[in-house]
Design an enzyme around this catalytic site. Structure first.
Site, PDB file in Angstrom:
ATOM      1  N   GLU A 288      39.528  14.621  -8.166  1.00  0.00           N
ATOM      2  CA  GLU A 288      39.331  14.976  -6.766  1.00  0.00           C
ATOM      3  C   GLU A 288      39.183  16.489  -6.634  1.00  0.00           C
ATOM      4  O   GLU A 288      39.956  17.232  -7.228  1.00  0.00           O
ATOM      5  CB  GLU A 288      40.504  14.508  -5.909  1.00  0.00           C
ATOM      6  CG  GLU A 288      40.214  14.658  -4.427  1.00  0.00           C
ATOM      7  CD  GLU A 288      41.346  14.149  -3.531  1.00  0.00           C
ATOM      8  OE1 GLU A 288      41.070  13.729  -2.408  1.00  0.00           O
ATOM      9  OE2 GLU A 288      42.506  14.197  -3.972  1.00  0.00           O
ATOM     10  N   GLY A 459      50.019  19.272  -6.660  1.00  0.00           N
ATOM     11  CA  GLY A 459      51.355  18.697  -6.769  1.00  0.00           C
ATOM     12  C   GLY A 459      51.300  17.305  -7.356  1.00  0.00           C
ATOM     13  O   GLY A 459      52.108  16.930  -8.197  1.00  0.00           O
ATOM     14  N   MET A 461      48.298  13.588  -7.613  1.00  0.00           N
ATOM     15  CA  MET A 461      46.983  13.012  -7.306  1.00  0.00           C
ATOM     16  C   MET A 461      47.086  11.499  -7.300  1.00  0.00           C
ATOM     17  O   MET A 461      47.628  10.903  -8.221  1.00  0.00           O
ATOM     18  CB  MET A 461      45.960  13.485  -8.357  1.00  0.00           C
ATOM     19  CG  MET A 461      44.606  12.822  -8.224  1.00  0.00           C
ATOM     20  SD  MET A 461      43.847  13.183  -6.615  1.00  0.00           S
ATOM     21  CE  MET A 461      42.767  11.775  -6.440  1.00  0.00           C
ATOM     22  N   GLU A 462      46.520  10.884  -6.256  1.00  0.00           N
ATOM     23  CA  GLU A 462      46.763   9.482  -5.951  1.00  0.00           C
ATOM     24  C   GLU A 462      45.849   8.511  -6.679  1.00  0.00           C
ATOM     25  O   GLU A 462      45.562   7.412  -6.182  1.00  0.00           O
ATOM     26  CB  GLU A 462      46.597   9.261  -4.443  1.00  0.00           C
ATOM     27  CG  GLU A 462      45.174   9.440  -3.903  1.00  0.00           C
ATOM     28  CD  GLU A 462      44.857  10.838  -3.409  1.00  0.00           C
ATOM     29  OE1 GLU A 462      43.895  11.013  -2.660  1.00  0.00           O
ATOM     30  OE2 GLU A 462      45.598  11.772  -3.786  1.00  0.00           O
ATOM     31  N   ASN A 463      45.376   8.821  -7.885  1.00  0.00           N
ATOM     32  CA  ASN A 463      44.521   7.897  -8.617  1.00  0.00           C
ATOM     33  C   ASN A 463      45.060   6.475  -8.496  1.00  0.00           C
ATOM     34  O   ASN A 463      46.256   6.232  -8.676  1.00  0.00           O
ATOM     35  CB  ASN A 463      44.477   8.287 -10.102  1.00  0.00           C
ATOM     36  CG  ASN A 463      44.295   9.756 -10.327  1.00  0.00           C
ATOM     37  OD1 ASN A 463      43.289  10.332  -9.945  1.00  0.00           O
ATOM     38  ND2 ASN A 463      45.284  10.388 -10.931  1.00  0.00           N
ATOM     39  N   GLU A 496      51.863   9.931  -2.154  1.00  0.00           N
ATOM     40  CA  GLU A 496      50.832   9.439  -3.070  1.00  0.00           C
ATOM     41  C   GLU A 496      50.710   7.920  -3.026  1.00  0.00           C
ATOM     42  O   GLU A 496      49.605   7.379  -3.138  1.00  0.00           O
ATOM     43  CB  GLU A 496      51.115   9.910  -4.500  1.00  0.00           C
ATOM     44  CG  GLU A 496      51.213  11.417  -4.667  1.00  0.00           C
ATOM     45  CD  GLU A 496      50.018  12.179  -4.102  1.00  0.00           C
ATOM     46  OE1 GLU A 496      48.889  11.646  -4.153  1.00  0.00           O
ATOM     47  OE2 GLU A 496      50.201  13.298  -3.603  1.00  0.00           O
ATOM     48  N   HIS A 499      48.663   6.747  -0.148  1.00  0.00           N
ATOM     49  CA  HIS A 499      47.227   6.841  -0.407  1.00  0.00           C
ATOM     50  C   HIS A 499      46.661   5.569  -1.034  1.00  0.00           C
ATOM     51  O   HIS A 499      45.451   5.324  -0.950  1.00  0.00           O
ATOM     52  CB  HIS A 499      46.947   8.005  -1.359  1.00  0.00           C
ATOM     53  CG  HIS A 499      46.800   9.331  -0.682  1.00  0.00           C
ATOM     54  ND1 HIS A 499      45.997   9.537   0.409  1.00  0.00           N
ATOM     55  CD2 HIS A 499      47.357  10.540  -0.976  1.00  0.00           C
ATOM     56  CE1 HIS A 499      46.065  10.818   0.769  1.00  0.00           C
ATOM     57  NE2 HIS A 499      46.879  11.440  -0.045  1.00  0.00           N
TER      58      HIS A 499
END
Length: 1055
Positions: A288, A459, A461-463, A496, A499
């Site tokens: 992202e 901080g 990442m919402e993969n 996260e 998301h």
């Protein structure tokens, strides 16, 4: 400049998505002859050079007409030309009966703002679109090169000679298309670094229908923390995957001599250096916003979704993870050999020997044989955007559990630190069922992995299914993690995982709508943590940590609307800021209060169900919430998302018998205090409370005109009346002196609720900064808080004191301000003391740390002396400092320290094994006042000892001090090229620019900063530079305006 936009307008049957929205005209030309035409978005507007834009905003009452075209299916036949000259913008539509009759949005002149350059940009054509990716990656963690093979099943929608998709920093070894059983080689392959695309040109037009696009490519595992990159860590001696023994020493009393020759007597002390383990690397992805293209050729836009089959060829000793469970494990010496030229990767991506482990449902680690690899194939993903794809290859431990709804949750940690993942595991396993219940939609994947990454720019990442985190945003060491850090980790995990629904299941159509992802998740994380940890009183902290930060940025003329048109990738990272996150969260909180939790939840379910696995615009969310609540959500909220800034509600009062009559008026609040010259309006949900029932809303209304009169029944003249109780509405409130005076007793006796106490003070402080109230007035009001006992209220006070301290550091009487600060905070510091009380509250733990920090900054001798004593005990091992006190104590000791103190801190840094500990030590180093040592701190920041992700914050720590700000700015200029090489295009560079420049308070520095960035273009920081220049000049004006009166007041109260 003047631009002309030609728009074909029609009315679509049951259109749930807006077909004509003003802000979108800034970026695209739309043709609405059918829904299918939305696939083609040529960008006709190109702005180059620096444009002087007269900012404006929608006239709130009129904008609310621009909602959704209703049930007619008649093409209106109108081609309208909109004259958009960047000063004024207007448009008109037509509607009959219950449909849209007219809608006019006016962008009026407010003030001159220099806006950053916008690069020419076009989104990818969608004549050919992907349906499925088969991707095989083979990373070499020693040479830092990865090889890839890719098969993309595509749909040729329109016959074409070209296929254009994204690719950056990849070496394309071969490319071919398979269609109708025939292999077609492109006649030309063109790579554009500027556009970040690859164009395949074919000698014959491609047929409409299905095809497969094949690539062989290589790339670098870079050190930029973007794309597919390498992350460094230190491994213990030996192979963690084999059975091994521990070696243990017992040297007391005289047994060290049995291990090594030494002076083995207790009085003969020395320093020891022990071997630290082997330096190794993991392969990690961070895609992202637009960096999937650095890993594999793809259609790297959020609206162009597909499914993915991912396979990894990795050493057998390494853990391999991706979004889904692994499918099976296979072995071969040459995993990247010949490959069949068509079909999905899961059918046949290569020739390898089968290795059947049908019982395996998660990645496993096998016995390593030198030179051999294993293949890990993962299950097919749901349809998803490229930026959510993730892979990780490295050495990790994990802890696992299942949520009560059956989802397998694992937290992956560095080797030997699995217990540090326990807290995050407990949070995650509770968060998943909470969101399932709240949204009434189950988490759609079978597993949820959370993994701590050593080198990570953000901080977290919402993969989807594999959430990546900085170590200090996931790991909790019970002995060394502070209470505030543990609270932060709970919020980040909640954010996260939110998301996974709001962003992953339903994704914004384009980055203009980024706030749909980030603003909503930033709100819901607080809902979740309030449910799981009621002792945190997290909604009160929301106001200081989220709401106020948004207001502080949003009052600048160089702010931006929540929905800001973006195009080129270099522009996107810059909107990952306090507007998208914090203003977004704040207006959703206001909306949540306006429609109520039950309707809010129902609307969320409608939105997520209707649009699952698809993409949305902001208006789709408003439509769902409006459907659930039967309130004019779109009308109200459009005024908050489409125009920049926020209003100040000015209130006056008069008594009418037993009733209180209030006049409330709105206008745009500007940081410079100047009245806005336009007539822009917001639709403001305004609420009221009084001293009779301080915690209750006694009346509410929606202020949609310039002013209105409100009657409060049964409110006497001696009662205080509070506007915006709970500080929920996203606006400032300005009271006349007589109304403000009525609050003072209620502040002292704390009958005014905490959120109202801090909201009142913060609003007044904003008026001071804007020049509408003298600084002395806020200093007087702060005196009423001397007996305050609420952490969040003190946090707001400390925020205001810090800003004043920074401003007055440019004067010769900052010592008088420090005396004022000591006297103000002495009471709360002494009440709490240095040591935790039995069963004390979480908030008192946080308040103790805050009070000690501020008292040491204000140079209270008793507190500084105690800090030194406790630091010495900590260093010697006699009495380790509680984690919550380390940062304020480290700063206090460094502020009075010298090079010897600095070297002691470096030793502690080097000995620390927890990233959180290294982080707080490195961020404290800027407290040193010795200029020669500060220069060493800056050099240390750029050394290999400091991870690239942390370098920025060490430099910032220097820039925030009186002695250091000039040094840090000079250092930034001298090292500009190296900093650009490290951080170009990322938000870390924007953050460094902000804090290296904005703390000056004179025109000379403003001009210097301006000239530097004119001659040193720094993509992705243009808006930040303009905000810094504005802040410098605002500070200079504030200082000139109030300097003498403030000095006189501080002198008078110092006796």
């Amino acid at each position: 400049m003047t631009l002309f936009i030609q728009t074909a307008c029609c009315i679509l049957p049951r259109a749930l998505k807006p077909v004509f929205v003003g802000h979108r005209l800034f970026r695209y030309r739309y043709s609405f002859l059918s829904q299918e035409n939305r696939l083609t978005r040529p960008t006709e507007i190109r702005v180059s050079g620096v444009t002087t834009l007269k900012q404006g905003a929608s006239c709130g009452k009129l904008v609310r007409c621009c909602q959704f075209i209703s049930e007619t299916s008649t093409f209106c036949g109108q081609i309208s030309k909109v004259n958009y000259n960047l000063n004024n913008f207007s448009y008109n539509l037509a509607k009959s009966n219950n449909c849209l009759i007219s809608c006019r949005a006016c962008y009026h002149q407010t003030s001159i703002v220099t806006m950053p350059e916008s690069k020419p940009f076009e989104r990818l054509p969608q004549t050919v679109v992907p349906k499925h990716y088969g991707l095989l990656l083979k990373p070499d963690l020693k040479t830092f090169i990865f090889e890839g093979k890719e098969t993309i099943d595509v749909q040729v929608k329109i016959s074409t000679y070209k296929i254009i998709l994204n690719s950056l920093d990849l070496v394309i070894k071969s490319a071919e298309l398979i269609q109708n059983g025939k292999s077609i080689k492109p006649s030309n392959i063109a790579l554009s670094v500027e556009d970040e695309t690859i164009t395949l040109t074919f000698s014959e037009a491609l047929d409409v229908g299905e095809a497969s696009l094949l690539f062989d490519f290589t790339g670098e595992l870079n050190d930029k923390m973007k794309g597919f990159y390498r992350s460094k860590y230190v491994s213990g001696v030996g192979n963690h995957q084999k059975t091994h023994y521990s070696a243990v020493t017992m040297l007391c009393t005289t047994n060290a001599r049995r291990m090594f020759p030494c002076w083995d007597e207790p009085a003969l002390k020395a320093r020891f250096t022990l071997p630290s383990g082997e330096e190794r690397f993991a392969g990690v992805t961070q895609f992202e916003a637009t960096d999937a293209r650095r890993c594999f050729p793809c259609w790297d836009e959020p609206a162009i979704k597909a499914t993915f089959d991912i396979s990894l060829a990795v050493p057998k000793s390494r853990v391999a993870l991706s979004n889904m469970f692994n499918q099976q494990v296979r072995d071969d010496q040459s995993l990247l050999g010949e490959r069949e030229s068509s079909g999905r990767a899961q059918k046949k991506m290569g020739h390898w020997q089968a290795f059947d482990i049908t019982s395996v449902v998660v990645p496993v680690v096998l016995e390593e044989t030198e030179g051999e690899l294993r293949l890990v194939k993962f299950d097919t993903t749901p349809i998803m955007s490229t930026y959510l794809v993730a892979v990780v290859v490295g050495e990790y431990d994990y802890v696992e559990d299942r949520s009560k709804d059956g989802v397998l949750v694992r937290v992956y940690t560095p080797m030997g630190k699995r217990e540090q993942g326990q807290f995050a595991l407990e949070v995650a396993t509770k968060v998943l069922p909470y969101y399932k219940d709240y949204f009434q939609i189950a988490y759609p994947l079978p597993k949820m992995d959370l993994i701590a990454i050593a080198d990570f720019s953000a901080g977290a990442m919402e993969n989807w299914g594999l959430v990546t985190y900085r170590e200090n945003c996931l790991l909790v060491d019970p002995k060394n993690t502070s209470a505030v850090r543990k609270q932060w980790i709970a919020l980040v995990v909640g954010h996260e995982i939110a998301h996974q629904w709001f962003g992953n299941l339903v994704t914004m159509e384009w980055w203009t709508h980024l706030w749909l992802n980030e603003g909503y998740a930033s709100f819901v994380e607080f809902l979740c943590v309030a449910h799981l940890f009621p002792e945190y009183d997290i909604w009160t902290q929301f106001v200081t940590d989220t709401y106020i930060r948004a207001l502080e940025l949003d009052c600048l003329k160089n702010s931006h609307p929540i929905e800001v048109p973006v195009g080129h990738p270099s522009e996107i990272d810059e909107i990952f800021d306090d507007i998208s996150y914090n203003k977004g969260a704040s207006v959703i909180r206001m909306l949540h209060k306006y429609i109520g939790d039950e309707d809010f939840r129902q609307g969320m379910n409608v939105y997520l169900t209707r649009h699952q696995y698809k993409n949305t615009f902001t208006e789709d969310l408003w439509a769902a919430l409006e459907e659930a609540s039967h309130k004019p959500v779109g009308a109200v909220m459009s005024t908050w998302t489409k125009q920049m800034g926020f209003p100040v509600v000015k209130v006056t009062s008069r008594q009418d018998g037993d009733n209180r009559k209030l006049t409330v008026a709105q206008e745009k609040f500007c940081a410079d205090g100047k009245a806005s010259s336009n007539d822009c309006l917001w639709m403001i949900p305004v609420t009221f409370s009084s001293s009779v029932s301080p915690g209750s809303v006694i009346q509410q209304t929606v202020l949609e005109t310039k002013s209105a009169e409100v009657t409060l029944q049964g409110v006497s003249a001696d009662e205080w009346v509070k506007v915006n109780p709970g500080t929920v509405g996203y606006y400032r409130t300005q009271y006349p002196p007589d109304m403000l005076a009525q609050f003072v007793p209620a502040i002292r006796d704390k009958s005014l609720p905490p959120l109202d106490r801090l909201g009142l003070l913060d609003d007044l402080f904003a008026m001071v900064q804007a020049g509408q109230t003298p600084t002395v007035e806020v200093l007087k009001l702060m005196q009423a808080f001397s007996q305050e006992d609420n952490y969040t209220v003190w946090s707001s006070i400390a925020n205001s004191l810090s800003k004043l301290s920074l401003l007055l550091s440019h004067t010769d009487f900052d010592d008088l301000f420090r005396l004022y600060g000591r006297r103000l905070m002495k009471g709360v510091g002494d009440r709490l003391g240095w040591d935790p009380k039995p069963k004390e509250s979480h908030l008192d733990t946080l308040l103790r740390s805050l009070a000690i920090d501020r008292l040491c900054v204000f140079e209270d001798e008793a507190y500084i002396k105690e800090a030194h004593k406790r630091f010495e005990d900590h260093v010697s091992g006699k009495a380790p400092l509680p984690a919550d006190l380390r940062f304020p104590v480290f700063k206090a000791v460094l502020a009075k320290g010298d090079e010897k103190t600095y070297n002691t801190m470096l030793r502690l840094y080097r000995e620390a094994d927890l990233h959180e500990e290294k982080d707080r030590i490195s961020r404290a180093l800027g407290a040193i006042k010795d200029v020669a040592v500060l220069k060493k701190v800056l050099d240390f920041a750029m050394s290999k000892e400091v991870r690239s992700q942390d370098t920025v914050f060490v430099i910032i720590s220097v820039a925030m001090s009186k002695k250091g700000r000039e040094l840090a700015w000079t250092f930034f200029k001298d090292n500009w090229q190296e900093l650009m090489n490290r951080y170009r295009g990322g938000f870390l560079l924007a953050r460094l620019v902000k804090y290296s420049t904005e703390n000056f308070a004179d025109e000379e520095h403003a001009l210097e900063v301006e000239e530097f960035f004119k001659s040193h273009p720094s993509p992705g920081t243009e808006r930040t530079v303009q905000q810094s220049l504005e802040t410098i000049r605002l500070s200079a004006a504030w200082l000139e305006r109030d300097k003498e009166a403030t000095k006189a007041y501080l002198t008078s109260v110092s006796n």
